[in-house]
Design a protein around this motif. Sequence first.
Motif, PDB file in Angstrom:
ATOM      1  N   VAL A  26      35.622  51.757  46.881  1.00 48.65           N
ATOM      2  CA  VAL A  26      34.451  52.358  46.233  1.00 48.65           C
ATOM      3  C   VAL A  26      33.998  53.604  46.985  1.00 48.65           C
ATOM      4  N   ALA A  27      33.955  53.528  48.308  1.00 48.44           N
ATOM      5  CA  ALA A  27      33.509  54.678  49.094  1.00 48.44           C
ATOM      6  C   ALA A  27      34.384  55.895  48.832  1.00 48.44           C
ATOM      7  N   ASN A  28      35.687  55.688  48.833  1.00 49.00           N
ATOM      8  CA  ASN A  28      36.596  56.812  48.570  1.00 49.00           C
ATOM      9  C   ASN A  28      36.512  57.267  47.119  1.00 49.00           C
ATOM     10  N   GLY A  29      36.297  56.344  46.206  1.00 46.25           N
ATOM     11  CA  GLY A  29      36.195  56.711  44.801  1.00 46.25           C
ATOM     12  C   GLY A  29      34.934  57.490  44.481  1.00 46.25           C
ATOM     13  N   LEU A  30      33.873  57.224  45.235  1.00 43.01           N
ATOM     14  CA  LEU A  30      32.610  57.932  44.990  1.00 43.01           C
ATOM     15  C   LEU A  30      32.477  59.209  45.812  1.00 43.01           C
ATOM     16  N   ALA A  31      33.389  59.421  46.751  1.00 42.17           N
ATOM     17  CA  ALA A  31      33.302  60.606  47.617  1.00 42.17           C
ATOM     18  C   ALA A  31      33.198  61.915  46.831  1.00 42.17           C
ATOM     19  N   PRO A  32      33.949  62.092  45.727  1.00 44.90           N
ATOM     20  CA  PRO A  32      33.826  63.358  44.995  1.00 44.90           C
ATOM     21  C   PRO A  32      32.423  63.617  44.435  1.00 44.90           C
ATOM     22  N   ARG A  33      31.594  62.586  44.347  1.00 43.11           N
ATOM     23  CA  ARG A  33      30.223  62.753  43.842  1.00 43.11           C
ATOM     24  C   ARG A  33      29.265  63.247  44.919  1.00 43.11           C
ATOM     25  N   LEU A  34      29.705  63.193  46.190  1.00 45.38           N
ATOM     26  CA  LEU A  34      28.805  63.477  47.305  1.00 45.38           C
ATOM     27  C   LEU A  34      28.951  64.906  47.796  1.00 45.38           C
ATOM     28  N   LYS A  35      27.844  65.447  48.291  1.00 46.30           N
ATOM     29  CA  LYS A  35      27.844  66.790  48.870  1.00 46.30           C
ATOM     30  C   LYS A  35      26.890  66.802  50.054  1.00 46.30           C
ATOM     31  N   GLU A  36      26.878  67.899  50.746  1.00 40.76           N
ATOM     32  CA  GLU A  36      26.015  68.025  51.921  1.00 40.76           C
ATOM     33  C   GLU A  36      24.551  67.824  51.532  1.00 40.76           C
ATOM     34  N   GLY A  37      23.866  67.014  52.343  1.00 44.25           N
ATOM     35  CA  GLY A  37      22.461  66.731  52.077  1.00 44.25           C
ATOM     36  C   GLY A  37      22.223  65.445  51.311  1.00 44.25           C
ATOM     37  N   ASP A  38      23.276  64.920  50.666  1.00 46.90           N
ATOM     38  CA  ASP A  38      23.134  63.638  49.975  1.00 46.90           C
ATOM     39  C   ASP A  38      23.005  62.512  51.003  1.00 46.90           C
ATOM     40  N   GLU A  39      22.398  61.412  50.584  1.00 45.40           N
ATOM     41  CA  GLU A  39      22.165  60.304  51.502  1.00 45.40           C
ATOM     42  C   GLU A  39      22.728  58.994  50.954  1.00 45.40           C
ATOM     43  N   ILE A  40      23.278  58.210  51.868  1.00 46.33           N
ATOM     44  CA  ILE A  40      23.813  56.885  51.559  1.00 46.33           C
ATOM     45  C   ILE A  40      22.950  55.887  52.326  1.00 46.33           C
ATOM     46  N   GLN A  83      35.875  56.809  35.871  1.00 50.41           N
ATOM     47  CA  GLN A  83      35.672  58.147  36.438  1.00 50.41           C
ATOM     48  C   GLN A  83      36.246  58.297  37.839  1.00 50.41           C
ATOM     49  N   MET A  84      36.426  57.170  38.550  1.00 51.31           N
ATOM     50  CA  MET A  84      36.891  57.231  39.930  1.00 51.31           C
ATOM     51  C   MET A  84      38.395  57.463  40.008  1.00 51.31           C
ATOM     52  N   PRO A  85      38.851  58.240  40.987  1.00 50.90           N
ATOM     53  CA  PRO A  85      40.292  58.440  41.161  1.00 50.90           C
ATOM     54  C   PRO A  85      40.935  57.177  41.719  1.00 50.90           C
ATOM     55  N   PRO A  86      42.238  56.988  41.515  1.00 52.27           N
ATOM     56  CA  PRO A  86      42.918  55.828  42.096  1.00 52.27           C
ATOM     57  C   PRO A  86      42.794  55.819  43.611  1.00 52.27           C
ATOM     58  N   TYR A  87      42.810  54.618  44.161  1.00 53.23           N
ATOM     59  CA  TYR A  87      42.687  54.461  45.607  1.00 53.23           C
ATOM     60  C   TYR A  87      44.042  54.546  46.296  1.00 53.23           C
ATOM     61  N   GLN A  88      45.071  54.018  45.626  1.00 55.20           N
ATOM     62  CA  GLN A  88      46.433  54.053  46.148  1.00 55.20           C
ATOM     63  C   GLN A  88      47.390  54.381  45.012  1.00 55.20           C
ATOM     64  N   GLY A  89      48.540  54.930  45.374  1.00 49.39           N
ATOM     65  CA  GLY A  89      49.543  55.252  44.373  1.00 49.39           C
ATOM     66  C   GLY A  89      50.768  54.377  44.501  1.00 49.39           C
ATOM     67  N   GLY A  90      51.458  54.138  43.387  1.00 50.18           N
ATOM     68  CA  GLY A  90      52.676  53.339  43.412  1.00 50.18           C
ATOM     69  C   GLY A  90      52.917  52.694  42.068  1.00 50.18           C
ATOM     70  N   GLY A  91      53.664  51.602  42.098  1.00 48.98           N
ATOM     71  CA  GLY A  91      53.928  50.875  40.872  1.00 48.98           C
ATOM     72  C   GLY A  91      52.674  50.204  40.342  1.00 48.98           C
ATOM     73  N   LEU A 118      42.308  50.378  33.137  1.00 47.05           N
ATOM     74  CA  LEU A 118      41.648  49.373  33.974  1.00 47.05           C
ATOM     75  C   LEU A 118      42.135  47.983  33.571  1.00 47.05           C
ATOM     76  N   PRO A 119      42.255  47.081  34.534  1.00 49.38           N
ATOM     77  CA  PRO A 119      41.945  47.214  35.957  1.00 49.38           C
ATOM     78  C   PRO A 119      43.117  47.707  36.796  1.00 49.38           C
ATOM     79  N   TYR A 120      44.283  47.902  36.141  1.00 53.03           N
ATOM     80  CA  TYR A 120      45.529  48.140  36.869  1.00 53.03           C
ATOM     81  C   TYR A 120      45.562  49.485  37.569  1.00 53.03           C
ATOM     82  N   LYS A 121      44.712  50.387  37.154  1.00 47.56           N
ATOM     83  CA  LYS A 121      44.626  51.704  37.781  1.00 47.56           C
ATOM     84  C   LYS A 121      44.395  51.604  39.288  1.00 47.56           C
ATOM     85  N   PHE A 122      43.737  50.516  39.735  1.00 43.55           N
ATOM     86  CA  PHE A 122      43.407  50.361  41.155  1.00 43.55           C
ATOM     87  C   PHE A 122      44.240  49.277  41.832  1.00 43.55           C
ATOM     88  N   GLU A 123      45.323  48.832  41.198  1.00 40.05           N
ATOM     89  CA  GLU A 123      46.104  47.732  41.748  1.00 40.05           C
ATOM     90  C   GLU A 123      47.561  48.138  41.928  1.00 40.05           C
TER      91      GLU A 123
END
Length: 417
Positions: free
Chosen positions: A113-127, A256-264, A280-285
């Motif tokens: 989730v953290a890596n998938g949401l990273a494109p939404r974040l910019k400087e000054g944003d808070e987690i 909307q989130m990019p895949p976390y890993q690539g492969g089969g 979904l859900p195979y996009k992340f598996e």
Amino acid sequence: MSDLSMANNTSTKAFDVERIRRDFPILAQEVNGKPLVYLDNGASAQKPIAVLDAMDRYYREMHSNVHRGAHTLGDRATAAFEGARETVRSFVNAPSSREIIWTRGTTEAINLVANGLAPRLKEGDEILVSHMEHHANIVPWQMVAERTGAKVVPVPVNSAGELDLDAFNSLLNERTRILAITHVSNVLGTVNPIASLIKKAKDQGALTLIDGAQAVPHFKPDVQALDCDFYVFSSHKLFGPTGIGVLYGRAELLEQMPPYQGGGEMIERVSFERTTWNVLPYKFEAGTPAIAEAVGLAAAIRYLDNLDRKAMEAAENALLARANELVSTVPGMEIIGTAAKKVPVMSFKIAGLHPSDIGTLLDQQGIAIRTGHHCAMPLMDFYGVPGTARASFAFYNTLEEVEQLFAGLQKIQRLFT
């Protein structure tokens, strides 16, 4: 029964713990010449025969890779694997099995989730996280913040181990993009008021991730009622096998989130010019999944669903209540975390004794607990201790075992006074 014993709480009479214990063969053994008293359930819970049998049957009768085999074993394995996904969907009350993603555990789910949401974040944003988080719900956000210029903001706790709600309200603002918070503290046992926290975060437009690893062994979550965006947990704390976990995520966000890993498996079509992702859900598996482990997790959930959950919770509450009663019998013992709402977890220290010594000496008496910082160093720093001893109870523990723990602590305390 020891001289510490008392009459069983009447609320536990409907819960036949001795029958339940027969479902967990590992409990019927001796350690260091003593009957095993297993009180390290917060680290990893034991597995009932139903889980062991389900995984054995999978390997004996239907093992094959899933989804692509044009043969009977492949069909059986796929049906069992996707049936397990549906069991998990029902367990968390997700709207669709498309929103249930298999991971290796809570840690990988949070990283995904953290890596998938990273494109939404910019400087000054808070987690926003809490001071009681496991490292797995701190470090991935720090890594993403370092890449994006966002900032991880911790919400403090009070001396009782409860979230400082005034501080939460003041720290939550228009810059908050993500609230990542534990449902239940692995150190303190504190149950956070996540429904109200989620609502406040959503009112600010923030996304919400709930770490449910310590919650699901004690009660069922309802992701629709909570209205969270992501909910994560591990199988091995839920009386299932190791090596598999679950990410629930809203379908529109996962899309909307990019895949976390690539492969089969996670691809629709691959060429050297362009690759397109699977649905979904195979996009992340990516890759061959933990099929037997999914089957085992589903068996664990079915086992729990066959129990009287209210009676189970009452039995666990009675264990914690008895432990709290006995604290005064051990001179120098101090509980870390006295929140009003807790699951049966007791972190403690004893004056003059190092937590690791307590754990070692209890183990010599056949009693298994956890010691150390419990992957929660910021919380240890708050309490000014290097670590604690932690006894974490499950529904298969007994009042007699609680009393054995305190008899053991008394024995240790006498050795050093």
